[in-house]
Design a protein around this motif. Structure first.
Motif, PDB file in Angstrom:
ATOM      1  N   GLY A  64      -6.411  -5.311  -6.322  1.00 26.24           N
ATOM      2  CA  GLY A  64      -6.105  -3.976  -5.418  1.00 26.24           C
ATOM      3  C   GLY A  64      -6.903  -3.028  -5.738  1.00 26.24           C
ATOM      4  O   GLY A  64      -7.865  -3.088  -6.880  1.00 26.24           O
TER       5      GLY A  64
ATOM      6  N   SER B  59      -6.494   1.341  -6.596  1.00 26.22           N
ATOM      7  CA  SER B  59      -5.456   2.442  -7.211  1.00 26.22           C
ATOM      8  C   SER B  59      -6.341   3.606  -7.667  1.00 26.22           C
ATOM      9  O   SER B  59      -7.057   3.201  -8.444  1.00 26.22           O
TER      10      SER B  59
ATOM     11  N   SER C 189     -11.598   2.043 -10.034  1.00 28.86           N
ATOM     12  CA  SER C 189     -10.257   1.807  -9.084  1.00 28.86           C
ATOM     13  C   SER C 189      -9.860   0.515  -8.425  1.00 28.86           C
ATOM     14  O   SER C 189      -8.883   0.231  -8.011  1.00 28.86           O
TER      15      SER C 189
ATOM     16  N   GLY D  98       0.767  -1.236   0.051  1.00 27.66           N
ATOM     17  CA  GLY D  98      -0.014  -0.091  -0.160  1.00 27.66           C
ATOM     18  C   GLY D  98       0.976   1.256   0.041  1.00 27.66           C
ATOM     19  O   GLY D  98       1.937   1.066   0.520  1.00 27.66           O
TER      20      GLY D  98
ATOM     21  N   TYR E 195      -3.604   6.919  -4.264  1.00 20.73           N
ATOM     22  CA  TYR E 195      -3.558   5.850  -3.434  1.00 20.73           C
ATOM     23  C   TYR E 195      -3.251   4.537  -4.212  1.00 20.73           C
ATOM     24  O   TYR E 195      -3.503   4.576  -5.509  1.00 20.73           O
ATOM     25  N   ASP E 196      -2.669   3.544  -3.411  1.00 29.15           N
ATOM     26  CA  ASP E 196      -2.423   2.204  -4.223  1.00 29.15           C
ATOM     27  C   ASP E 196      -2.427   1.327  -3.126  1.00 29.15           C
ATOM     28  O   ASP E 196      -1.403   1.110  -2.100  1.00 29.15           O
TER      29      ASP E 196
END
Length: 471
Positions: A322, A324, A335, A109, A129-130
């Motif tokens: 995930g 992102s 996302s 993250g 963000y990721d």
């Protein structure tokens, strides 16, 4: 869909194939030869029986104090603590190897701030963000992990055998040291009997001198014989003390903490029955060093497969998911992303290097087989030699006992003849010196016989099968 099948096709070809040879025991080794499993040649004497050696062979002496000392040493000996720690370390390495075939996961993250230089504004930019999680399961189609586990498991068994071998050595060392303490006191007692006899002779010689039947020379010779006998006493005392210190350290204590209750032991340990020695087959199964050599061969045979597996690609099944993007889009469908499928990694091997590594691993296995043969031959030779030495030692004890009895009779006869004036003092002194020599030789031979018994038990490799320290 067709692309996925093309990717999986090579993996399917590898499925079920494990690189390297399967281990089936030391085929063709001396350990499997009928002659190696036969009864011992030197065990045909009446001192031995072809029966199974008990795990706690020291109990054959029927000495409760010795039993307690050995058990205490097996629980507290410093060398055994080292061996036990080594075994725990090997077990941990095995667990690490076994973990190589389990699912691995990675969580990641991050937060970042992006601003394009061409905007011309002094705004902070876009906050993004990721965050994601990935998992992978190695399929081990080439068997590299499996062979590595086999090697680690055999390595652990090598260390376990080394720990057992240390138990054998500790039990033998305690028994030998205990017997040496008793033997030193036994020698002291034998020498004391001779010293007492020589002292009585000196007293008689002095009385005869005062009565005019002896000379100062006779007194001097008698005193010299007595002093020579007394001079041997410190050596026995030093031997006793050295072995008491040794017992203390074998028990994991400082030398000054030796068990004082055995300091005055003056009776040699005696076997309660003929020595059970088994046969060659039982010896090969029992000796920890033979087991260690065989397990080393198994470990290095598995490492051939580890080396051969580098010829093939490593395949795993992986997946990841995930989120992102900019914080403004958080929670939107755009996302989220995921992937799932087989992963193939293959550092295309330099076949010359890999083949050289395979050849080196094979050569090591050949060396291990030769080492196993040497270990088996050495164990058989040690046992045969120890059995023969003990049997001949028993013959020697019997001969020395007859010589001692004859010398005692001759000394008694010489003393009587001297008192009645029918023999000179030199005859008495010679007879008593012969008795002293015979007494000392008998005590030494009986002591050595116990030492040779321990040699046999040590060669047979018993003493590790009892409950020990848990790894």
């Amino acid at each position: 869909m067709r692309a996925s099948l093309l990717v999986l096709f090579p993996a399917a070809l590898l499925a079920g194939c494990v690189a390297g040879p399967d281990y089936h025991g030391p085929e063709g080794s001396i350990a499997q030869a009928p002659a190696a499993a036969a009864p011992f040649v030197a065990a045909q004497e009446s001192d031995f029986v072809e029966a199974a050696l008990p795990d706690k062979w020291w109990e054959l002496y029927d000495d409760q104090r010795l039993d307690a000392l050995v058990e205490e040493a097996l629980a507290a000996n410093a060398d055994l603590r080292v061996a036990d720690a080594n075994l725990r370390q090997a077990s941990a390495v095995l667990r690490q190897a076994e973990a190589g075939r389990r699912v691995t996961t990675t969580v990641s993250g991050g937060v970042e701030l992006d601003r394009e230089a061409s905007t011309g504004y002094s705004l902070p930019g876009i906050l993004g963000y990721d965050a994601g999680i990935s998992a992978g399961l190695p399929l081990d189609l080439s068997g590299k992990i499996r062979r590595a586990i086999e090697a680690s498991r055999a390595d652990e068994e090598v260390v376990r055998a080394a720990r057992d071998d240390t138990r054998v050595a500790v039990a033998a060392a305690v028994t030998r040291a205990y017997a040496s303490v008793c033997a030193a006191n036994y020698g002291l007692a034998a020498n004391a009997r001779v010293t007492k006899l020589l002292g009585e002779t000196l007293d008689v010689t002095r009385r005869l001198q005062r009565a005019g039947r002896g000379t100062a020379f006779d007194v001097t010779r008698a005193r010299t014989a007595l002093e020579q006998s007394e001079a041997a006493l410190p050596a026995y005392e030093a031997e006793r003390q050295a072995n008491l210190f040794l017992i203390a350290t074998l028990l994991g204590k400082v030398p000054s903490q030796y068990p004082e209750d055995i300091a005055n032991c003056d009776t040699l340990p005696v076997l309660s029955q003929p020595m059970p020695v088994g046969d060659g087959a039982a010896l090969i199964r029992r000796r920890p060093d033979i087991r260690a050599a065989e397990r080393q061969l198994a470990a290095d045979t598995a490492r051939i497969g580890v080396a051969m597996a580098d010829l093939y690609p490593q395949v795993s099944l992986g997946g990841s998911a995930g989120l992102s993007g900019p914080f403004s889009d958080i929670g939107s469908g755009n996302s989220f992303g995921f992937s799932l499928g087989p992963l193939i990694s293959w550092s295309f091997p330099d076949r010359t290097i890999v083949k050289a590594q395979i050849a080196a691993a094979g050569a090591q296995a050949d060396a291990d087989l030769a080492s196993l043969d040497a270990t088996v031959l050495g164990a058989l030779r040690e046992t045969e030699t120890a059995l023969n030495a003990y049997a001949r030692g028993q013959d020697q004890v019997a001969a020395y006992r007859k010589a001692r009895d004859s010398a005692a009779e001759a000394a008694d006869q010489a003393e009587k003849l001297f008192r009645f004036g029918r023999a000179d003092f030199l005859s008495v002194l010679d007879a008593q010196q012969s008795l002293a020599t015979a007494e000392t030789a008998l005590a030494s031979a009986e002591t050595e016989a116990v030492d040779r018994q321990v040699d046999i038990f040590l060669a047979l490799g018993g003493g590790w099968q009892g409950e020990g320290v848990s790894p």
